[in-house]
Motif scaffolding. Structure first.
Motif, PDB file in Angstrom:
ATOM      1  N   LYS A  50      -6.527   5.642   6.790  1.00 51.41           N
ATOM      2  CA  LYS A  50      -7.422   5.841   5.600  1.00 51.41           C
ATOM      3  C   LYS A  50      -7.394   4.439   4.825  1.00 51.41           C
ATOM      4  O   LYS A  50      -8.353   3.917   4.170  1.00 51.41           O
ATOM      5  N   GLU A  51      -6.203   3.775   4.590  1.00 52.23           N
ATOM      6  CA  GLU A  51      -5.939   2.729   3.670  1.00 52.23           C
ATOM      7  C   GLU A  51      -6.473   1.426   4.675  1.00 52.23           C
ATOM      8  O   GLU A  51      -7.026   0.552   4.042  1.00 52.23           O
ATOM      9  N   ARG A  63       0.940  -1.385  -0.155  1.00 54.03           N
ATOM     10  CA  ARG A  63      -0.015  -0.049   0.022  1.00 54.03           C
ATOM     11  C   ARG A  63       0.782   1.226   0.185  1.00 54.03           C
ATOM     12  O   ARG A  63       1.997   1.136   0.446  1.00 54.03           O
ATOM     13  N   ILE A  85       1.573   3.673   1.915  1.00 56.07           N
ATOM     14  CA  ILE A  85       1.531   4.392   3.032  1.00 56.07           C
ATOM     15  C   ILE A  85       2.967   5.233   3.376  1.00 56.07           C
ATOM     16  O   ILE A  85       2.732   6.457   3.570  1.00 56.07           O
ATOM     17  N   ASP A 107      -1.889   8.571   9.634  1.00 60.13           N
ATOM     18  CA  ASP A 107      -3.171   9.156   9.038  1.00 60.13           C
ATOM     19  C   ASP A 107      -3.368   8.270   7.684  1.00 60.13           C
ATOM     20  O   ASP A 107      -4.773   7.818   7.521  1.00 60.13           O
ATOM     21  N   ALA A 108      -2.333   7.992   6.922  1.00 59.53           N
ATOM     22  CA  ALA A 108      -2.453   7.199   5.737  1.00 59.53           C
ATOM     23  C   ALA A 108      -2.917   5.766   5.924  1.00 59.53           C
ATOM     24  O   ALA A 108      -3.736   5.125   5.307  1.00 59.53           O
ATOM     25  N   HIS A 130       4.777   5.865   1.092  1.00 62.98           N
ATOM     26  CA  HIS A 130       5.133   6.855   0.198  1.00 62.98           C
ATOM     27  C   HIS A 130       4.382   8.318   0.512  1.00 62.98           C
ATOM     28  O   HIS A 130       4.943   9.283   0.217  1.00 62.98           O
ATOM     29  N   ALA A 131       3.339   8.167   1.528  1.00 63.61           N
ATOM     30  CA  ALA A 131       2.428   9.441   1.930  1.00 63.61           C
ATOM     31  C   ALA A 131       3.731  10.075   2.848  1.00 63.61           C
ATOM     32  O   ALA A 131       3.826  11.321   2.654  1.00 63.61           O
ATOM     33  N   ARG A 189       6.012  14.024   2.295  1.00 63.09           N
ATOM     34  CA  ARG A 189       5.835  14.944   3.030  1.00 63.09           C
ATOM     35  C   ARG A 189       7.344  15.316   3.160  1.00 63.09           C
ATOM     36  O   ARG A 189       7.542  16.642   3.734  1.00 63.09           O
ATOM     37  N   ALA A 243       1.896  11.504   9.471  1.00 60.85           N
ATOM     38  CA  ALA A 243       1.391  11.091   8.108  1.00 60.85           C
ATOM     39  C   ALA A 243       1.376   9.894   7.748  1.00 60.85           C
ATOM     40  O   ALA A 243       0.426   9.252   7.019  1.00 60.85           O
ATOM     41  N   TYR A 244       2.331   8.969   8.262  1.00 62.18           N
ATOM     42  CA  TYR A 244       2.251   7.513   8.245  1.00 62.18           C
ATOM     43  C   TYR A 244       0.739   7.065   8.887  1.00 62.18           C
ATOM     44  O   TYR A 244       0.079   6.173   8.207  1.00 62.18           O
TER      45      TYR A 244
END
Length: 624
Positions: A446-447, A408, A410, A442-443, A412-413, A417, A439-440
């Motif tokens: 979401k995923e 996924r 993640i 949060d992603a 990468h998000a 940043r 950021a990790y």
């Protein structure tokens, strides 16, 4: 003009094609030497998407009208429609003139052969002569989508839509172009808008299904296909797309029942050949599977054709044929990716650059990061692709306390940043690091919202190149590293059909692949020596030969209570249903040792890269 001919023309004007064809054929029988009438009837059949019945009429028209190029060009178009591409090429070669229509037909032939890089310039030449040719603009967009030029495809299809905004087919092509440009969600919205405007159009649902699948939502894709089939139970694109989805979901019995419906739906054998081959291969009928794969036209999916022929020949022990087929698979894939060799080299250069940056002096400049995490850190599963990461993550997924994130975006998000790349890791202070962690997570939320309260295993086969980033934000993260004989890894990578994005472009060429293996493994070794990483190495060969002996130490490392379900990978694979990697079929089968040492069957073909791999075999203790 025969009365029946006038009647046929009037029916055609009203859009009553079936009646127009009946009247036109009756008129042709009354006036057998009328080439124009034969041309008219042939084009009616073609407009009705029945090229098989169009061919004889158009062939007769071409013979009766030797000085006119149109019958010959329409004949060539119909021949392409019945997969007689070589015959079509001969007809075009014998047709005088260089008209716009000739450009279109030559482009069609090239596209059908899978030579989109040849077809696109022909379509460009056609629209340069006739900028109002919306069909060629749309076909150019399709070629650019196949070539991965999403931005160019959007431009082409927008030009087509400016001329014919009423065509749903063009609006669906816009959705495909948006997806090719990395705007899959926007493409999905475009496709949904078409479906809403055309509630009885099954093809709009097929487009939605493709985009849902691209977004990693196979269940939503299947639901859209079922909607399409509810509108038209014999819709060929929906049936073929559903077949592909069922095979990837390892639902072989359902696939077999679906394939039995293909003849009644009018799906030509050539169009379903690869899917039938995959089904026969799953059923163990290798000779029939090979015959089906070889019957598939290369232009429909040359890479898929080579992949299936290679897999079957490998299982039959016909290793030279298998390697030749895999080579053709990768050649066909590379041909559809402009600049594949450059993309591959750029990624290797990226890894080399990381290797130059990652030094003791650079690491010594990192500021301390002592703050406690608000949430438990994830664990990571790394390993060069084809090292057994999918099998290991499927086994781990059997544990009730584990959630596996399968490649996924993640991490990468987090990288997004971190503007400026890993050089900036030295500049990060506590708030910066905490922001990256957020950021990790949060992603992650979401995923995979279902991950709450479970041990997270973030599987990233090439994640070794992100080892510095992982250690900076999660210094206590546990890392599982999958290891396998280097020659088997590289051979299996060459034999596997990957989506050739980024670093995976290296898998299209054996020498590039070996260079990538060397670069990535060298960088991983540097990171292991430099950072105090918490790593557990697990060997693919041991997992195959002694699953319990391999998995118990892994469970202890991850802090998991032992659970026998860690050994039931087949049940875990069925529970997951969709496995979004090229290993989807293997992990649903019993553990087998046939892939262990497979490289020895291909020693002659691997000879050019053995000097690169031999040092790694020695370092890792594998025999060569």
């Amino acid at each position: 003009m025969p009365p029946k001919a006038r009647e046929a023309i009037e029916l055609a004007r009203r859009g009553e094609l079936a009646g127009a064809i009946r009247s036109g054929e009756a008129a042709a029988r009354e006036a057998p030497d009328n080439g124009g009438l034969r041309l008219f009837v042939g084009m009616l059949h073609a407009k009705r998407n029945d090229p098989a019945h169009a061919v004889p009429h158009l062939r007769e028209a071409a013979a009766l009208m030797p000085g006119h190029p149109l019958p010959r060009l329409e004949l060539a178009r119909a021949l392409v429609g019945v997969d007689r591409v070589e015959d079509a090429e001969r007809v075009v070669a014998e047709t005088p003139g260089d008209t716009v229509e000739a450009l279109r037909v030559r482009a069609l032939i090239a596209a059908r052969r899978g030579a989109h890089d040849s077809a696109a310039p022909l379509y460009r030449a056609a629209v340069a002569r006739d900028p109002r040719d919306f069909e060629s603009w749309g076909s150019l967009a399709a070629c650019l989508i196949a070539l991965g030029d999403g931005a160019g495809a959007i431009d082409a299809v927008m030009r087509a839509l400016a001329l014919r905004p009423d065509l749903a087919s063009l609006r669906l092509r816009l959705a495909e172009a948006q997806a090719a440009a990395g705007q899959a969600e926007a493409g999905l919205e475009s496709a949904r808008a078409v479906a809403q405007a055309a509630p009885r159009d099954p093809l709009a649902r097929v487009a939605i299904a493709r985009l849902e699948d691209l977004c990693g939502r196979p269940q939503a894709a299947e639901a859209a296909l079922m909607e399409a089939l509810a509108l038209d139970p014999a819709c060929p694109p929906a049936l073929l797309a559903l077949g592909d989805l069922l095979e990837r979901d390892n639902r072989v019995d359902d696939l077999e029942a679906l394939v039995a419906r293909f003849p009644a739906a009018g799906i030509p054998p050539a169009e379903s050949a690869l899917l039938r081959s995959r089904l026969l291969y799953r059923r163990g009928d290798d000779e029939a599977a090979l015959a089906a794969a070889r019957s598939a036209p290369q232009g429909i999916d040359g890479g898929g054709r080579g992949h299936m022929i290679g897999r079957i020949c490998d299982r039959l022990g016909r290793h030279e044929e298998a390697f030749a087929a895999f080579t053709e698979m990768n050649r066909a894939t590379a041909a559809s990716l402009p600049g594949a060799a450059r993309i591959a080299a750029d990624y290797r250069d990226h890894v080399d650059r990381l290797d130059r940056i990652t030094t003791p002096g650079w690491y010594g400049r990192w500021a301390a990061a002592a703050s406690a995490l608000k949430r438990p850190p994830p664990s990571f599963l790394f390993g060069f692709p084809r090292s057994g990461t999918t099998l290991i993550d499927t086994m781990l997924a059997g544990h009730p306390g584990v959630i596996v994130l399968e490649e996924r975006p993640i991490l990468h998000a987090v990288a997004e940043r971190l503007a400026g790349g890993i050089e900036r890791l030295t500049e990060l202070d506590e708030p910066d690091i905490e922001a990256l962690r957020e950021a990790y997570f949060d992603a992650l939320d979401k995923e995979a919202p279902e991950a709450a309260g479970k041990q997270v295993i973030d599987k990233l086969p090439l994640g070794m190149v992100d080892a510095a980033l992982v250690h900076r934000i999660f210094p206590d993260a546990r890392i599982v590293f999958a290891e396998r004989h280097p020659c088997d890894v590289v051979l299996s990578g060459f034999m596997t059909r990957f989506d050739p994005k980024g670093g995976m472009a290296n898998f299209l060429d054996l020498q590039d692949l070996a260079k990538l293996y060397d670069a990535v493994m060298s960088y991983w070794r540097r990171c292991r020596a430099l950072f105090p990483l918490d790593v557990h190495t697990i060997r693919y060969e041991r997992v195959i030969e002694d699953p319990e002996g391999a998995m118990k130490p892994l469970a202890d490392f991850l802090g998991l209570a032992w659970d026998p379900r860690l050994l039931d990978h087949r049940s875990s694979a069925r529970a997951r249903a969709y496995i979004g990697t090229p290993s989807y079929a293997q992990v649903a089968e019993p553990l087998y040792t046939s892939a262990h040492g497979r490289w020895r069957n291909y020693r002659a073909q691997l000879a050019p890269v053995l000097p690169v791999l031999a040092p790694w075999c020695e370092k890792m203790g594998y025999a060569l």
